[in-house]
Design an enzyme around this catalytic site. Structure first.
Site, mmCIF file in Angstrom:
data_model
loop_
_atom_site.group_PDB
_atom_site.id
_atom_site.type_symbol
_atom_site.label_atom_id
_atom_site.label_comp_id
_atom_site.label_asym_id
_atom_site.label_seq_id
_atom_site.Cartn_x
_atom_site.Cartn_y
_atom_site.Cartn_z
ATOM 1 N N GLN A 17 6.859 0.580 9.554
ATOM 2 C CA GLN A 17 6.079 0.991 10.724
ATOM 3 C C GLN A 17 5.800 -0.220 11.608
ATOM 4 O O GLN A 17 6.060 -1.365 11.232
ATOM 5 C CB GLN A 17 4.759 1.649 10.296
ATOM 6 N N ILE A 19 5.637 -3.254 14.138
ATOM 7 C CA ILE A 19 6.576 -4.253 14.665
ATOM 8 C C ILE A 19 7.861 -4.310 13.823
ATOM 9 O O ILE A 19 8.971 -4.382 14.360
ATOM 10 C CB ILE A 19 5.877 -5.637 14.708
ATOM 11 N N ASP A 55 8.441 -5.104 -2.406
ATOM 12 C CA ASP A 55 7.094 -5.674 -2.381
ATOM 13 C C ASP A 55 7.270 -7.178 -2.216
ATOM 14 O O ASP A 55 7.715 -7.853 -3.150
ATOM 15 C CB ASP A 55 6.362 -5.343 -3.685
ATOM 16 N N ARG A 145 -11.251 -13.424 12.513
ATOM 17 C CA ARG A 145 -9.880 -13.575 12.016
ATOM 18 C C ARG A 145 -9.775 -14.891 11.234
ATOM 19 O O ARG A 145 -8.798 -15.626 11.373
ATOM 20 C CB ARG A 145 -8.877 -13.543 13.191
ATOM 21 N N TYR A 148 -7.127 -14.566 8.266
ATOM 22 C CA TYR A 148 -5.899 -14.163 8.963
ATOM 23 C C TYR A 148 -5.363 -15.312 9.815
ATOM 24 O O TYR A 148 -4.182 -15.673 9.737
ATOM 25 C CB TYR A 148 -6.196 -12.937 9.826
ATOM 26 N N LYS A 152 -1.796 -17.296 9.511
ATOM 27 C CA LYS A 152 -0.781 -17.261 10.574
ATOM 28 C C LYS A 152 -0.499 -18.662 11.111
ATOM 29 O O LYS A 152 0.601 -18.936 11.595
ATOM 30 C CB LYS A 152 -1.210 -16.287 11.674
ATOM 31 N N VAL A 181 -1.106 -5.657 19.417
ATOM 32 C CA VAL A 181 0.006 -4.710 19.553
ATOM 33 C C VAL A 181 -0.382 -3.368 18.938
ATOM 34 O O VAL A 181 -0.944 -3.316 17.830
ATOM 35 C CB VAL A 181 1.261 -5.285 18.838
ATOM 36 N N SER A 185 -1.546 0.089 11.726
ATOM 37 C CA SER A 185 -2.655 -0.624 11.093
ATOM 38 C C SER A 185 -3.729 -0.997 12.109
ATOM 39 O O SER A 185 -4.910 -1.081 11.759
ATOM 40 C CB SER A 185 -2.169 -1.861 10.329
HETATM 41 P P1 NAD Z 1 1.425 -2.569 10.205
HETATM 42 O O1 NAD Z 1 0.344 -3.484 9.716
HETATM 43 O O2 NAD Z 1 0.996 -1.292 10.836
HETATM 44 O O3 NAD Z 1 2.430 -2.237 9.016
HETATM 45 C C1 NAD Z 1 2.592 -3.132 7.965
HETATM 46 C C2 NAD Z 1 3.690 -2.650 7.041
HETATM 47 O O4 NAD Z 1 3.713 -3.581 5.965
HETATM 48 C C3 NAD Z 1 3.464 -1.271 6.443
HETATM 49 O O5 NAD Z 1 4.627 -0.486 6.589
HETATM 50 C C4 NAD Z 1 3.191 -1.573 4.966
HETATM 51 O O6 NAD Z 1 3.648 -0.559 4.080
HETATM 52 C C5 NAD Z 1 3.949 -2.876 4.776
HETATM 53 N N1 NAD Z 1 3.485 -3.679 3.644
HETATM 54 C C6 NAD Z 1 2.208 -3.869 3.243
HETATM 55 N N2 NAD Z 1 2.181 -4.630 2.127
HETATM 56 C C7 NAD Z 1 3.464 -4.950 1.845
HETATM 57 C C8 NAD Z 1 4.098 -5.695 0.804
HETATM 58 N N3 NAD Z 1 3.388 -6.264 -0.177
HETATM 59 N N4 NAD Z 1 5.459 -5.794 0.817
HETATM 60 C C9 NAD Z 1 6.178 -5.225 1.799
HETATM 61 N N5 NAD Z 1 5.650 -4.490 2.795
HETATM 62 C C10 NAD Z 1 4.298 -4.359 2.815
HETATM 63 O O7 NAD Z 1 2.382 -3.373 11.206
HETATM 64 P P2 NAD Z 1 2.035 -4.321 12.429
HETATM 65 O O8 NAD Z 1 0.611 -4.157 12.884
HETATM 66 O O9 NAD Z 1 3.130 -4.106 13.397
HETATM 67 O O10 NAD Z 1 2.111 -5.793 11.807
HETATM 68 C C11 NAD Z 1 3.344 -6.350 11.400
HETATM 69 C C12 NAD Z 1 3.233 -7.864 11.429
HETATM 70 O O11 NAD Z 1 2.881 -8.309 12.740
HETATM 71 C C13 NAD Z 1 2.160 -8.425 10.495
HETATM 72 O O12 NAD Z 1 2.604 -9.649 9.944
HETATM 73 C C14 NAD Z 1 0.998 -8.675 11.436
HETATM 74 O O13 NAD Z 1 0.119 -9.670 10.967
HETATM 75 C C15 NAD Z 1 1.742 -9.143 12.670
HETATM 76 N N6 NAD Z 1 0.956 -8.998 13.904
HETATM 77 C C16 NAD Z 1 0.510 -7.785 14.285
HETATM 78 C C17 NAD Z 1 -0.251 -7.691 15.448
HETATM 79 C C18 NAD Z 1 -0.801 -6.366 15.928
HETATM 80 O O14 NAD Z 1 -1.659 -6.378 16.829
HETATM 81 N N7 NAD Z 1 -0.350 -5.233 15.395
HETATM 82 C C19 NAD Z 1 -0.529 -8.835 16.208
HETATM 83 C C20 NAD Z 1 -0.039 -10.060 15.777
HETATM 84 C C21 NAD Z 1 0.720 -10.131 14.611
#
Ligand code: NAD
Length: 251
Positions: A17, A19, A55, A145, A148, A152, A181, A185
């Site tokens: 799901q 990004i 995982d 954060r 977090y 990062k 984004v 989540s």
């Molecule tokens: P999300 O958090 O909605 O989805 C995360 C996915 O990771 C899920 O499909 C989940 O099943 C999977 N996951 C969880 N634990 C796992 C594990 N142990 N092994 C493998 N997969 C696992 O997706 P998102 O919000 O698009 O975030 C994706 C990345 O982008 C993350 O690293 C997040 O920190 C980073 N990010 C997101 C944002 C934002 O605003 N959404 C901003 C900056 C960075």
């Protein structure tokens, strides 16, 4: 459909799901053979890719997948480390467990996958690694954060170290720092904060939008375009950098 990644083998973590999914879709559109992985394999349904449970916190899982992909596809050309998790809070409400889990999932996961898949790339003398960091990192301090942002920032350090160590051997390693984004989540974080504070979901959502100078959240596809560029040969002279795609959040 185009061919910016024609014939390349790309593995994406957390592709179920948000990004990661947008990146897996974009790569498949551009001709890559995609291995789309997630902790929850049900979320991978519908992707035009080889779908595998992974995982990223399990070294055994990573190694088993590496053996399987080596047999089927040979070494990877592209590795996208996308798995990550947001701990909401300051130093005062971050337990040791929260801290360790955040670093295990957000940083050590990348150590595991890179250590496992890099030798194949080195044999091939080519490879692009893309690690998903965040604007909330060493780029910008963002309230609540704490763990977090620390993880990062570590992703950016890890990225630069890998880039420097293998720069003469055909390997590029870059980080992407997204702003806020739209993703499943994020929706969960908004719902949880709304319950915790008694404010409406819309009001909480507006707080996230207010962090973004463009007045809107980013889309996962906007991040995927940058991942595509960095993964492709178009970025052949780019390595070791943290690339912002944040709608001006760091301005
Ligand atoms: P999300 O958090 O909605 O989805 C995360 C996915 O990771 C899920 O499909 C989940 O099943 C999977 N996951 C969880 N634990 C796992 C594990 N142990 N092994 C493998 N997969 C696992 O997706 P998102 O919000 O698009 O975030 C994706 C990345 O982008 C993350 O690293 C997040 O920190 C980073 N990010 C997101 C944002 C934002 O605003 N959404 C901003 C900056 C960075």
């Amino acid at each position: 459909m185009s061919n910016r990644l024609n014939g390349k083998v790309a593995l994406v973590t957390a592709a179920g799901q948000g990004i990661g999914r947008a990146i897996a879709e974009k790569f498949a559109d551009q001709g890559a053979k995609v291995i789309a992985t997630d902790l929850d394999p049900n979320k991978l349904q519908g992707l035009r890719a080889k779908l595998r449970k992974l995982d990223v916190c399990s070294q055994d899982d990573v190694e088993a997948l590496s053996r399987e992909t080596a047999r089927e596809f040979g070494p990877l050309d592209i590795l996208v480390n996308c798995a990550g998790y947001v701990h909401h809070g300051t130093v005062l409400n971050c337990s040791d467990k929260d801290w360790d889990f955040s670093f295990d999932l957000n940083v050590k996961s990348m150590h595991r996958t890179i250590k496992t898949f890099l030798p194949g790339m080195l044999e091939k003398k080519a490879g692009s690694i893309v690690n998903i960091s965040s604007t909330a990192s060493s780029i910008r301090g963002v309230p609540n954060r704490y763990a977090y942002g620390a993880t990062k920032a570590a992703v950016i350090g890890l990225t630069k170290a890998v880039a420097a160590d293998f720069i003469t051997r055909g390997i590029r390693c870059n980080a992407i720092c997204p702003g806020t984004v739209e993703s499943p989540s994020l929706g969960e974080r908004i719902a949880a904060l709304s319950t915790e504070t008694g404010r409406s979901r819309e009001a909480v959502r507006q707080d996230f939008v207010a962090r973004q100078p463009m007045g809107r959240l980013g889309t996962a596809e906007e991040i995927a375009w940058l991942a595509l560029f960095l993964a492709s040969d178009e970025a052949s002279y780019i390595t070791g950098q943290a690339h912002l795609v944040d709608g001006g959040m760091a301005l």
